[in-house]
Design an enzyme around this catalytic site. Structure first.
Site, PDB file in Angstrom:
ATOM      1  N   SER A 131       0.906  -1.323   0.064  1.00  0.00           N
ATOM      2  CA  SER A 131      -0.027  -0.184   0.063  1.00  0.00           C
ATOM      3  C   SER A 131       0.937   1.154  -0.096  1.00  0.00           C
ATOM      4  O   SER A 131       1.975   1.358   0.661  1.00  0.00           O
ATOM      5  CB  SER A 131      -0.849   0.105   1.224  1.00  0.00           C
ATOM      6  OG  SER A 131      -1.482  -1.325   1.204  1.00  0.00           O
ATOM      7  N   GLU A 246      -2.744 -14.743   1.378  1.00  0.00           N
ATOM      8  CA  GLU A 246      -3.065 -13.804   2.506  1.00  0.00           C
ATOM      9  C   GLU A 246      -4.394 -13.929   2.845  1.00  0.00           C
ATOM     10  O   GLU A 246      -4.789 -13.902   3.977  1.00  0.00           O
ATOM     11  CB  GLU A 246      -2.620 -12.282   2.266  1.00  0.00           C
ATOM     12  CG  GLU A 246      -2.984 -11.431   3.371  1.00  0.00           C
ATOM     13  CD  GLU A 246      -2.583  -9.918   3.168  1.00  0.00           C
ATOM     14  OE1 GLU A 246      -2.034  -9.799   2.025  1.00  0.00           O
ATOM     15  OE2 GLU A 246      -2.556  -9.145   4.169  1.00  0.00           O
TER      16      GLU A 246
HETATM   17  C1  LIG Z   1      -3.660  -2.771  10.645  1.00  0.00           C
HETATM   18  C2  LIG Z   1      -3.441  -2.633   9.106  1.00  0.00           C
HETATM   19  C3  LIG Z   1      -2.314  -3.313   8.749  1.00  0.00           C
HETATM   20  C4  LIG Z   1      -1.963  -3.041   7.588  1.00  0.00           C
HETATM   21  N1  LIG Z   1      -0.813  -3.727   7.107  1.00  0.00           N
HETATM   22  C5  LIG Z   1      -0.370  -3.701   5.695  1.00  0.00           C
HETATM   23  C6  LIG Z   1       1.084  -4.072   5.367  1.00  0.00           C
HETATM   24  O1  LIG Z   1       1.717  -4.760   6.428  1.00  0.00           O
HETATM   25  N2  LIG Z   1       1.270  -3.702   4.258  1.00  0.00           N
HETATM   26  C7  LIG Z   1       0.642  -3.382   3.389  1.00  0.00           C
HETATM   27  O2  LIG Z   1       1.171  -2.741   1.927  1.00  0.00           O
HETATM   28  N3  LIG Z   1      -0.635  -2.697   3.549  1.00  0.00           N
HETATM   29  C8  LIG Z   1      -0.893  -2.730   4.809  1.00  0.00           C
HETATM   30  N4  LIG Z   1      -2.137  -2.432   5.028  1.00  0.00           N
HETATM   31  C9  LIG Z   1      -3.247  -1.453   4.216  1.00  0.00           C
HETATM   32  C10 LIG Z   1      -4.428  -2.127   3.731  1.00  0.00           C
HETATM   33  O3  LIG Z   1      -4.179  -2.864   2.909  1.00  0.00           O
HETATM   34  C11 LIG Z   1      -5.061  -0.916   3.064  1.00  0.00           C
HETATM   35  O4  LIG Z   1      -5.271  -0.082   4.243  1.00  0.00           O
HETATM   36  C12 LIG Z   1      -6.402  -1.372   2.292  1.00  0.00           C
HETATM   37  O5  LIG Z   1      -5.915  -2.014   1.266  1.00  0.00           O
HETATM   38  C13 LIG Z   1      -7.460  -0.119   2.038  1.00  0.00           C
HETATM   39  O6  LIG Z   1      -6.469   1.036   1.530  1.00  0.00           O
HETATM   40  P1  LIG Z   1      -6.695   2.313   2.085  1.00  0.00           P
HETATM   41  O7  LIG Z   1      -6.372   2.160   3.620  1.00  0.00           O
HETATM   42  O8  LIG Z   1      -5.877   3.232   1.323  1.00  0.00           O
HETATM   43  O9  LIG Z   1      -8.239   2.673   1.893  1.00  0.00           O
HETATM   44  P2  LIG Z   1      -9.036   3.129   0.582  1.00  0.00           P
HETATM   45  O10 LIG Z   1      -8.775   2.154  -0.576  1.00  0.00           O
HETATM   46  O11 LIG Z   1      -9.029   4.627   0.596  1.00  0.00           O
HETATM   47  O12 LIG Z   1     -10.451   2.752   0.965  1.00  0.00           O
HETATM   48  C14 LIG Z   1     -11.296   3.647   1.818  1.00  0.00           C
HETATM   49  C15 LIG Z   1     -12.753   2.856   1.735  1.00  0.00           C
HETATM   50  O13 LIG Z   1     -13.508   2.971   0.521  1.00  0.00           O
HETATM   51  C16 LIG Z   1     -13.634   1.599   0.304  1.00  0.00           C
HETATM   52  N5  LIG Z   1     -13.549   1.389  -1.373  1.00  0.00           N
HETATM   53  C17 LIG Z   1     -12.249   1.848  -1.898  1.00  0.00           C
HETATM   54  N6  LIG Z   1     -12.574   1.607  -3.311  1.00  0.00           N
HETATM   55  C18 LIG Z   1     -13.854   0.999  -3.434  1.00  0.00           C
HETATM   56  C19 LIG Z   1     -14.659   0.738  -4.556  1.00  0.00           C
HETATM   57  N7  LIG Z   1     -14.109   0.646  -5.783  1.00  0.00           N
HETATM   58  N8  LIG Z   1     -15.819   0.370  -4.298  1.00  0.00           N
HETATM   59  C20 LIG Z   1     -16.324   0.330  -3.187  1.00  0.00           C
HETATM   60  N9  LIG Z   1     -15.501   0.785  -1.996  1.00  0.00           N
HETATM   61  C21 LIG Z   1     -14.315   0.867  -2.039  1.00  0.00           C
HETATM   62  C22 LIG Z   1     -12.857   0.886   0.830  1.00  0.00           C
HETATM   63  O14 LIG Z   1     -13.364  -0.514   1.107  1.00  0.00           O
HETATM   64  C23 LIG Z   1     -12.555   1.188   2.101  1.00  0.00           C
HETATM   65  O15 LIG Z   1     -13.799   1.088   3.057  1.00  0.00           O
HETATM   66  C24 LIG Z   1      -2.590  -2.378   6.438  1.00  0.00           C
HETATM   67  C25 LIG Z   1      -3.889  -1.643   6.808  1.00  0.00           C
HETATM   68  C26 LIG Z   1      -4.202  -1.891   8.445  1.00  0.00           C
HETATM   69  C27 LIG Z   1      -5.399  -1.083   8.620  1.00  0.00           C
END
Ligand SMILES: Cc1cc2nc3c(=O)[nH]c(=O)nc-3n(C[C@H](O)[C@H](O)[C@H](O)COP(=O)(O)OP(=O)(O)OC[C@H]3O[C@@H](n4cnc5c(N)ncnc54)[C@H](O)[C@@H]3O)c2cc1C
Lengths: 402, 345
Positions: A131, A246
Site C-alpha cells: 500500500s 493472505e
Molecule cells: C492494521 C493494518 C495493517 C496493514 N498492513 C499492511 C502491510 O503490512 N502492508 C501493506 O502493504 N498494507 C497494509 N495495510 C494496508 C491495507 O491493505 C489498506 O489499508 C487497504 O488496502 C485499504 O486501502 P486504504 O487504507 O488506502 O483505503 P481506501 O482504498 O482509500 O478505501 C477507503 C474505503 O473505501 C472503500 N473503497 C475503495 N474503493 C472502493 C470501490 N471501488 N468500491 C467500493 N468501495 C471502495 C474501501 O473498502 C474502504 O472502506 C494495512 C492496513 C491496516 C489497517
C-alpha cells in the site's frame, strides 16, 4: 463425502497435543493471550518459531522440499485447530505465509537457497510494502519506482501501513519499474534490505494505542538486481498470488471457535449484577450461540476449500469469501467480548506490552483489559488485505460473473 | 409544531462551537496527556461561558436551563469531540447536588465533582451494595469513576441498611485512595477505595440518583448524536475527496448507498433524541440505548470508509467512535436498555 478423521489423523492429533502441552511455555501462552493487536510482537513469536522450526512444523504453507512438513490438508487443519485451542501465538505471517510461498513458487534456485532458510530460522524478519498513501484499494496505481542502475535498483517513493516495518530487516515491495507500461504491467516484485540509509520508518499509532503499522520512506534506497522476484513487469501476477494466500488458504475458524469457548468460560465468571453469572444472561448467550453457528459453518467452508487445494485445484477467488466471512465473525466476537465485561470492558491501557512484568495492572481481569484494544484494532480486519468492499467486488466479478 | 432552536439555544450552540473550534486532533491528544486527562483552564472557561451553570437550577445559582437547552449543549460538545467532562462533572453533579452547599463551586468550575456509583460485580445496577456507610464511616471500592483521575469531590452511592444513599466525600479526605486508569475515550477514570472515610448526612437516596441518571441519559444520547453527526460529516467529506480507481470513493454506488444508510441513521437518532427531550412520558434509558446502538454503527462505518486512515489516532474518527462506545455503556448498554424497555412496555 466424509468428514471423519482416520486412525492416523487421530494419532497425529495426539502427537500435536502432547507437543503443545510440552512446548508452549506459560510465557508464550501469556504473550499470545495478552496481545490486543493483529500481529504478535517478535519477542514472543521468535521463541515459538524456533521451537516449531526445530520440530519441522513451522512452514506449513511450504512444499516439503523447502522445509514444509509435508502434511495432508487434514493434518494441517488439525495442527491449526490444536494450536488455537492451546492458545499458541500466531506466527509472523509476512515471511512464513506471504513472501515465503512466493519465493518457493517464483524464486530462482539462488533466491530459494538464500532466503528460505533465513525465514525459517527467524534471521530475517519481513514486512510488506504494497500500500501507498495514494494506492490502497486501488493497489495497481502505486507509484514507488525502482530504476535499474547497473547491478542495482534505486528505489524512491513511500509505502504506508507497513506492519512491523520497525522490526523488519527486509521488505518485499511492489515497485514500478516501467512508468510507460499499462498500470499493472509496469509493476515488479522486489525484495529490499531495510537496514540502509535510504529507508526511514515512522510509526503510526492506532486508535487502540498500539504501534503496529508504519510509514516507510524510500529515498534512493538500493537493492541488488538479484533481489527481483520473477521478471520485471511480473509483479502484479505475483502480488495476486500472494494476496490469495493472505486472504485464504489458512485455517481461521479454529481460532474463532476457540475464542468463543473462552468467552463462554469467562461468562461463567462474570457476575450478571442481578443474580448468578453472565452465562445465564439470555441476550449475551444468544449472541454467543448464534456466532458459534456461524463459526461452525465457516469452519466447514474452510475445510471445503482445503479439500480443493489438497486435490491440486487452485485456491482462486473463493479465498476472498474466507477473508470476508472470517473478518466479520471476528469483529462480532470482539464486540461480544467488550459487551461481556461491561464497565471493565471500557478500560483502554495506553502502555504496552500487556503481558510480562511491565504490563499495567488491569481493572478486573486481564481478559477485560484486553477486550477494548482488541476490538479497536480488530476494526482493521475488514480493511487490510483488501477491504470488505473490495472482496465483495472480487466475488461479484470473478465468482458470480456479474 | 416547531423543531427550531430558539435564540438562547442558538447562542449556546454557537458558544460551544467556538469553544471547540480551536482544538484539532493533535491538540486534543496533548490535552489527554495532561494531568487528569484534560485542561483545567479550559474547564474554567467552560464554566465562565455559563455552560456548567446551565445545568443547575436558578435556586442553586445556575441558569436553570431546560432539558432541551442542556441537550443542545451536550450535542454540540459531542460534535466538537470535546475532552472536557461536561456530562460527567458538569451536568450530572449539577443535578445530583441541587440544594446542597457544594453546588456553587461546581458551577464556577472550581470544584470538579463526579459520581462514584459502579461496583465490581454489579454490572450496570445503580444499587450500592459492597460500598456502605455505618456509623458515619464509608467503606468499600468503587470502579469506573469517570474523570476520577482529576476529580476533587466524589458523590458516592453507598448502602445504608439496605438502601442506596448518596454521600459527598472530598478526594483529599482521610481514607480515600484513588487509582486512575485510562478508559475508551482517553480520559482517566479511577478505582476509588474508601477506608473508614468520614461522611456527614447523605444528600439523598435512590430517587435523587435515579432522576439525575435519567436526565443524564438524555444528555448522553445528545452527545452521541453530536458525535455521530460529526463522523458522518467528516466521512462524507472524505469520500468526496479521496480518490481510488481514478475517481472519488463517493462515485462508487456501494459507497453512495452506505452513506445514505449512515445519513438515515443520523436523522433517525436526531429524531429519537428530540422525542426523548420533548415528550413527557420519555423512557430515557430506552432512547439512550437505541441511539447508542445506531451511533456505534455509524462510528464503525466511519472507520471502515476511511480505510487505514480510520484506524489511526490521527483522525477525529477513532476518537468519536471511542467516546460513543464509552457513552453507549454508561448506565447500561444497548441490550440492557432495550430489554428494560421491553419489560416496561
Ligand atoms: C492494521 C493494518 C495493517 C496493514 N498492513 C499492511 C502491510 O503490512 N502492508 C501493506 O502493504 N498494507 C497494509 N495495510 C494496508 C491495507 O491493505 C489498506 O489499508 C487497504 O488496502 C485499504 O486501502 P486504504 O487504507 O488506502 O483505503 P481506501 O482504498 O482509500 O478505501 C477507503 C474505503 O473505501 C472503500 N473503497 C475503495 N474503493 C472502493 C470501490 N471501488 N468500491 C467500493 N468501495 C471502495 C474501501 O473498502 C474502504 O472502506 C494495512 C492496513 C491496516 C489497517
Amino acid at each position: 463425502m466424509d468428514m471423519s478423521f482416520s486412525a492416523e489423523d487421530l494419532a497425529f492429533r495426539e502427537e500435536v497435543r502432547d507437543f503443545l502441552e510440552a512446548k508452549l511455555s506459560p510465557r508464550l501462552r501469556e504473550g499470545a493471550a495478552c496481545t490486543p493487536s493483529v500481529f504478535v510482537e517478535p519477542d514472543i513469536t521468535r521463541d515459538w518459531q524456533s521451537i516449531l522450526n526445530e520440530k519441522g512444523w513451522l512452514a506449513t504453507m511450504w512444499p516439503q522440499e523447502y522445509g514444509g512438513p509435508g502434511w495432508t490438508a487434514t493434518q494441517k487443519y488439525i495442527f491449526e485447530k490444536e494450536c488455537a485451542i492451546a492458545g499458541a501465538p500466531a506466527l509472523p505471517v509476512l515471511g512464513l505465509k506471504l513472501v515465503g510461498p512466493v519465493i518457493c513458487k517464483f524464486g530462482t534456485p539462488a533466491q530459494k537457497a538464500h532466503f528460505l532458510p533465513r525465514i525459517l530460522s527467524g534471521e530475517d524478519y519481513w514486512c510488506q510494502g504494497y500500500s501507498e498513501p495514494g494506492a490502497g484499494s486501488d493497489l495497481a496505481s502505486l507509484k514507488t519506482k525502482a530504476e535499474r542502475k547497473g547491478d542495482k535498483y534505486v528505489v524512491n517513493g513511500s509505502k504506508i501501513w507497513t506492519t512491523h516495518a520497525h522490526h523488519a530487516n527486509w521488505i518485499f515491495a511492489l515497485v514500478r519499474t516501467n512508468p510507460e507500461a499499462k498500470k499493472q504491467e509496469g509493476i515488479s516484485f522486489l525484495l529490499i534490505p531495510m537496514d540502509q540509509p535510504g529507508i526511514s520508518v515512522t510509526p503510526i499509532v492506532t486508535m487502540a494505542n498500539d504501534h503496529e503499522v508504519n510509514a516507510t520512506f524510500f529515498d534512493n534506497a538500493e537493492s541488488r538486481v538479484e533481489n527481483l522476484i520473477g521478471e520485471e513487469g511480473q509483479g502484479w501476477t505475483i502480488a495476486k498470488y500472494l494476496l490469495e494466500n493472505e486472504r485464504g488458504g489458512s485455517c481461521a475458524a479454529p481460532a474463532l471457535l476457540a475464542e468463543l469457548d473462552r468467552i463462554e468460560a469467562w461468562a461463567k465468571e462474570e457476575p450478571s449484577g442481578v443474580n448468578g453469572a453472565m452465562d445465564h444472561d439470555p441476550i449475551l448467550m444468544q449472541r454467543l450461540a448464534r456466532l458459534r453457528m456461524e463459526a461452525q459453518a465457516f469452519e466447514i467452508t474452510e475445510l471445503r476449500i482445503l479439500a480443493e487445494l489438497a486435490k491440486g485445484r487452485p485456491a482462486g477467488p473463493q479465498t476472498s469469501l474466507i477473508k470476508l466471512v472470517s473478518a466479520n465473525i471476528r469483529q462480532s466476537i470482539d464486540e461480544l467480548t467488550v459487551d461481556l465485561f461491561a464497565y471493565d470492558g471500557l478500560q483502554l491501557p495506553t502502555s504496552r506490552p500487556l503481558y510480562g512484568n511491565e504490563a499495567p495492572e488491569p481493572v478486573g481481569s486481564r481478559e477485560a483489559q484486553l477486550a477494548l484494544p482488541t476490538y479497536l484494532n480488530g476494526r482493521a480486519w475488514t480493511i487490510f488485505g483488501g477491504s470488505d468492499e473490495v472482496q465483495k467486488t472480487i466475488i461479484a466479478k470473478q465468482v458470480l460473473g456479474l | 409544531m416547531n423543531f427550531d432552536l430558539d435564540e438562547n439555544q442558538t447562542l449556546f450552540r454557537d458558544s460551544v462551537e467556538r469553544f471547540c473550534a480551536p482544538v484539532d486532533v493533535a491538540t486534543r491528544t496533548k490535552m489527554r496527556r495532561m494531568d487528569g486527562g484534560f485542561d483545567r483552564a479550559r474547564w474554567s472557561e467552560l464554566a465562565d461561558l455559563g455552560l456548567i451553570g446551565i445545568a443547575a437550577d436558578e435556586s442553586d445559582g445556575g441558569l436553570g436551563g431546560s432539558i432541551l437547552d442542556n441537550s443542545v449543549v451536550a450535542q454540540s460538545l459531542g460534535a466538537g469531540l470535546a475532552v472536557e467532562p461536561w456530562l460527567e462533572c458538569g451536568f450530572l453533579p449539577a443535578r445530583l447536588l441541587t440544594g446542597t452547599s457544594y453546588i456553587a463551586d461546581v458551577i464556577s468550575g472550581e470544584c470538579l465533582a463526579t459520581l462514584a456509583f459502579a461496583e465490581r460485580g454489579g454490572r450496570y445496577t445503580l444499587d450500592a451494595r459492597a460500598v456502605s456507610v455505618r456509623n458515619g464511616k464509608l467503606n468499600g471500592e468503587k470502579t469506573f469513576v469517570l474523570a476520577g483521575g482529576a476529580a476533587d469531590l466524589f458523590i458516592v452511592s453507598a448502602n445504608v441498611d439496605g438502601a442506596t444513599k448518596l454521600f459527598v466525600v472530598p478526594r483529599s479526605a482521610v481514607g480515600v485512595d484513588v487509582r486512575p486508569y485510562p478508559v475508551a475515550d482517553g480520559s482517566l477514570a479511577a478505582v476509588v477505595t474508601f477506608r473508614d472515610a468520614a461522611v456527614s448526612d447523605p444528600i439523598g437516596g435512590m430517587e435523587r440518583l435515579q432522576s439525575a441518571v435519567d436526565e443524564t441519559r438524555i444528555m448522553m444520547a445528545a452527545e452521541m448524536v453530536g458525535c455521530a453527526q460529526r463522523l458522518f460529516k467528516e466521512t462524507l467529506a472524505y469520500v468526496k475527496t479521496r480518490e481510488q480507481f481514478g475517481q472519488p470513493l463517493g462515485r462508487f454506488q456501494v459507497i453512495q448507498h452506505r452513506m445514505v444508510d449512515i445519513y438515515s441513521k443520523c436523522e433517525a437518532i436526531q429524531s429519537a433524541l428530540y422525542r426523548a427531550v420533548l415528550q413527557s412520558n420519555t423512557n430515557a434509558e430506552a432512547a439512550k440505548a437505541y441511539i447508542a446502538e445506531e451511533a456505534i454503527w455509524v462510528g464503525q462505518q466511519a472507520v471502515q470508509l476511511h480505510g487505514g486512515m480510520g484506524m489511526t489516532d490521527e483522525l477525529a474518527i477513532g476518537h468519536g467512535l471511542k467516546r460513543i462506545l464509552l457513552l453507549s455503556k454508561l448506565f447500561g448498554d444497548p441490550a440492557s436498555g432495550i430489554a428494560q424497555f421491553a419489560k416496561a412496555a
